[in-house]
Design an enzyme around this catalytic site. Sequence first.
Site, mmCIF file in Angstrom:
data_model
loop_
_atom_site.group_PDB
_atom_site.id
_atom_site.type_symbol
_atom_site.label_atom_id
_atom_site.label_comp_id
_atom_site.label_asym_id
_atom_site.label_seq_id
_atom_site.Cartn_x
_atom_site.Cartn_y
_atom_site.Cartn_z
ATOM 1 N N MET A 31 0.844 -1.195 0.000
ATOM 2 C CA MET A 31 0.000 0.000 0.000
ATOM 3 C C MET A 31 0.879 1.244 0.000
ATOM 4 S SD MET A 31 -2.727 -1.008 3.004
ATOM 5 C CE MET A 31 -1.941 -2.277 3.930
ATOM 6 N N THR A 32 1.822 1.294 0.955
ATOM 7 C CA THR A 32 2.565 2.530 1.245
ATOM 8 C C THR A 32 3.500 2.949 0.109
ATOM 9 O OG1 THR A 32 2.502 1.873 3.568
ATOM 10 C CG2 THR A 32 4.077 3.609 2.969
ATOM 11 N N SER B 216 0.017 7.337 5.630
ATOM 12 C CA SER B 216 -1.288 7.453 6.299
ATOM 13 C C SER B 216 -2.364 7.869 5.300
ATOM 14 C CB SER B 216 -1.207 8.509 7.407
ATOM 15 O OG SER B 216 -0.183 8.198 8.306
ATOM 16 N N ILE C 71 7.751 -2.410 2.409
ATOM 17 C CA ILE C 71 6.854 -3.554 2.227
ATOM 18 C C ILE C 71 7.386 -4.818 2.908
ATOM 19 C CG2 ILE C 71 5.597 -4.960 0.539
ATOM 20 C CD1 ILE C 71 4.857 -1.839 0.762
ATOM 21 N N PRO D 233 -9.204 -4.517 9.687
ATOM 22 C CA PRO D 233 -9.371 -5.006 11.066
ATOM 23 C C PRO D 233 -8.574 -6.280 11.349
ATOM 24 C CG PRO D 233 -11.462 -4.223 10.254
ATOM 25 C CD PRO D 233 -10.499 -4.157 9.096
ATOM 26 N N GLU E 70 -5.750 -7.187 10.003
ATOM 27 C CA GLU E 70 -4.339 -6.800 10.134
ATOM 28 C C GLU E 70 -4.095 -6.215 11.529
ATOM 29 O OE1 GLU E 70 -2.862 -4.108 7.139
ATOM 30 O OE2 GLU E 70 -1.009 -3.724 8.234
ATOM 31 N N GLY F 279 -1.370 1.382 10.151
ATOM 32 C CA GLY F 279 -2.057 2.625 10.507
ATOM 33 C C GLY F 279 -1.420 3.133 11.781
ATOM 34 N N GLU G 121 -1.793 7.546 15.801
ATOM 35 C CA GLU G 121 -2.526 8.824 15.675
ATOM 36 C C GLU G 121 -3.749 8.614 14.779
ATOM 37 O OE1 GLU G 121 0.903 8.645 15.212
ATOM 38 O OE2 GLU G 121 1.188 9.306 17.279
HETATM 39 C C1 LIG Z 1 8.821 -2.071 9.440
HETATM 40 C C2 LIG Z 1 7.678 -1.563 8.623
HETATM 41 C C3 LIG Z 1 6.898 -2.461 7.922
HETATM 42 C C4 LIG Z 1 5.858 -1.992 7.116
HETATM 43 N N1 LIG Z 1 5.143 -2.899 6.346
HETATM 44 C C5 LIG Z 1 4.265 -2.416 5.432
HETATM 45 C C6 LIG Z 1 3.657 -3.312 4.493
HETATM 46 O O1 LIG Z 1 3.870 -4.526 4.521
HETATM 47 N N2 LIG Z 1 2.824 -2.779 3.560
HETATM 48 C C7 LIG Z 1 2.560 -1.451 3.491
HETATM 49 O O2 LIG Z 1 1.827 -1.042 2.604
HETATM 50 N N3 LIG Z 1 3.113 -0.579 4.368
HETATM 51 C C8 LIG Z 1 3.965 -1.037 5.330
HETATM 52 N N4 LIG Z 1 4.566 -0.168 6.212
HETATM 53 C C9 LIG Z 1 4.258 1.252 6.116
HETATM 54 C C10 LIG Z 1 3.425 1.786 7.269
HETATM 55 O O3 LIG Z 1 2.124 1.295 7.220
HETATM 56 C C11 LIG Z 1 3.509 3.327 7.198
HETATM 57 O O4 LIG Z 1 4.835 3.676 7.569
HETATM 58 C C12 LIG Z 1 2.494 4.002 8.082
HETATM 59 O O5 LIG Z 1 1.195 3.806 7.602
HETATM 60 C C13 LIG Z 1 2.747 5.509 8.222
HETATM 61 O O6 LIG Z 1 2.921 6.118 6.984
HETATM 62 P P1 LIG Z 1 4.197 7.068 6.758
HETATM 63 O O7 LIG Z 1 5.407 6.301 7.154
HETATM 64 O O8 LIG Z 1 4.145 7.573 5.367
HETATM 65 O O9 LIG Z 1 4.020 8.238 7.779
HETATM 66 P P2 LIG Z 1 3.156 9.586 7.551
HETATM 67 O O10 LIG Z 1 1.826 9.229 7.016
HETATM 68 O O11 LIG Z 1 3.990 10.561 6.799
HETATM 69 O O12 LIG Z 1 2.981 10.075 9.044
HETATM 70 C C14 LIG Z 1 3.992 10.829 9.730
HETATM 71 C C15 LIG Z 1 3.428 11.256 11.073
HETATM 72 O O13 LIG Z 1 2.294 12.096 10.873
HETATM 73 C C16 LIG Z 1 1.188 11.588 11.564
HETATM 74 N N5 LIG Z 1 -0.057 11.842 10.831
HETATM 75 C C17 LIG Z 1 -0.305 11.607 9.517
HETATM 76 N N6 LIG Z 1 -1.558 11.921 9.213
HETATM 77 C C18 LIG Z 1 -2.130 12.358 10.364
HETATM 78 C C19 LIG Z 1 -3.426 12.838 10.694
HETATM 79 N N7 LIG Z 1 -4.406 12.903 9.814
HETATM 80 N N8 LIG Z 1 -3.646 13.210 11.992
HETATM 81 C C20 LIG Z 1 -2.669 13.148 12.904
HETATM 82 N N9 LIG Z 1 -1.435 12.691 12.646
HETATM 83 C C21 LIG Z 1 -1.164 12.303 11.399
HETATM 84 C C22 LIG Z 1 1.448 10.084 11.675
HETATM 85 O O14 LIG Z 1 0.708 9.522 12.726
HETATM 86 C C23 LIG Z 1 2.950 10.083 11.925
HETATM 87 O O15 LIG Z 1 3.206 10.311 13.267
HETATM 88 C C24 LIG Z 1 5.574 -0.622 7.062
HETATM 89 C C25 LIG Z 1 6.320 0.280 7.825
HETATM 90 C C26 LIG Z 1 7.372 -0.166 8.575
HETATM 91 C C27 LIG Z 1 8.190 0.828 9.347
#
Ligand SMILES: Cc1cc2nc3c(=O)[nH]c(=O)nc-3n(C[C@H](O)[C@H](O)[C@H](O)COP(=O)(O)OP(=O)(O)OC[C@H]3O[C@@H](n4cnc5c(N)ncnc54)[C@H](O)[C@@H]3O)c2cc1C
Length: 379
Positions: free
Chosen positions: A124-125, A131, A156, A239, A241, A363, A366
């Site tokens: 997804m990411t 987020s 991923i 849910p 996940e 997710g 926050e």
């Molecule tokens: C080890 C690891 C494994 C992962 N595995 C997967 C995977 O298998 N598949 C996949 O798709 N992704 C995966 N992820 C990605 C993970 O789901 C994302 O890192 C996560 O969803 C946060 O996105 P971001 O890193 O872009 O942070 P951002 O979205 O940039 O967020 C940065 C900060 O801003 C805050 N924030 C953002 N929006 C809001 C809001 N509306 N209100 C308040 N605060 C907010 C966040 O809470 C965070 O503190 C993985 C990440 C890691 C570190």
Amino acid sequence: MQNDTEFELFRDNYRRFLKEHVAPYFEQWEEDGIIPRELWYKLGENGFLCVDVPEEYGGYGAPIEYSLMLVQETAYAGFSSLAIAIGGQSELVSPYIQNIGSEEQKQYWLPKMVTGEVVTCIAMTEANAGSDLQAIRTQAIAEDDHYIVDGSKTFISNGIHADLIVLVTKTDPQAKAKGISILLVDAKLDGVKKGRALKKIGLHSQDTAELFFDQVKVPKNALLGAEGRGFTYLMQELPRERLCISMTALGSILGAIELTKEYVLVRKAFGQTLSQMQNTRFVLANAYIKAQAAQAFVDQCADLYSKDQLTVTQVAALKCFITDLQCEVMDQLLQLFGGYGYMQEYPISRLFVDARVQKIYGGTNEIMKEIVARELLGK
Ligand SMILES: Cc1cc2nc3c(=O)[nH]c(=O)nc-3n(C[C@H](O)[C@H](O)[C@H](O)COP(=O)(O)OP(=O)(O)OC[C@H]3O[C@@H](n4cnc5c(N)ncnc54)[C@H](O)[C@@H]3O)c2cc1C
């Protein structure tokens, strides 16, 4: 497999498997930064992958408790990286295919996921969309009987080993949520490239990768469900996940309490064991009391999930509560080890660093609070 004796036998078998096939090698895998591919086959051979997949697709058709128990036991034993790897396959990807896949997709992928022949990930990411999933840019443009996919994904889990990528993409790049579709992308297709395994502060052997898609020709029959419904499917499947992440948290907390008990009963300071000091007793008792509450919350959500009644809000509350608790407990328990807690050879140090990401993926916490607040406040 439906009764308590069978459940306990299954648990014992899995504990033996961990002791024999994981414990002696785990340290090395952490050093190597990856769990070997062969372990996936071993997990499959021994019947520990996707156990809730119906028998007609090669699984046991076991209740969700069996599946979640495997994740919990893995985390309890201190192998969080493996818990996340298995969870990715059995708790994240498998339900998408089981619940939304066509008959052809189920018959093709599920049996291979059960045996470990196919390792899976969900992508997804993106670098600029975590987020805010609706902002993804990876696109799949329809052309005749296929889509042309371009874009990239990051962070991923299982990305390096993945044979199947459940790819969240935009079939209508101009639209937001309604433009999102999910494709089952065979990682062998031309134009799919895997980046290096990303170096992380914890979960060292859990392979986490960048994935690149350059003019990948994906047949239209690889579309999961209907075009433009991807966001709805994500909301439907997230849910499970979050339940899986919560189960990992619970396993880790309970495992850490056991480790700490063993340590404080023998470590001495000022002529007495640490276990005789009131602070130690209270810290451990506090962790245990909160773990009991967490267990009840997890059990309640798992039960609701099995009745198809678990809401996005309930599980968001659980994920936030229990992963915050996990980090708090790991910090407090590590403190009881003194300097040894900071040494890599002491497993509590790994539990501490592995815990941190639980508040971020699936997710962020926050976002979990936003979900809860939206329901509380009516938007
Ligand atoms: C080890 C690891 C494994 C992962 N595995 C997967 C995977 O298998 N598949 C996949 O798709 N992704 C995966 N992820 C990605 C993970 O789901 C994302 O890192 C996560 O969803 C946060 O996105 P971001 O890193 O872009 O942070 P951002 O979205 O940039 O967020 C940065 C900060 O801003 C805050 N924030 C953002 N929006 C809001 C809001 N509306 N209100 C308040 N605060 C907010 C966040 O809470 C965070 O503190 C993985 C990440 C890691 C570190």
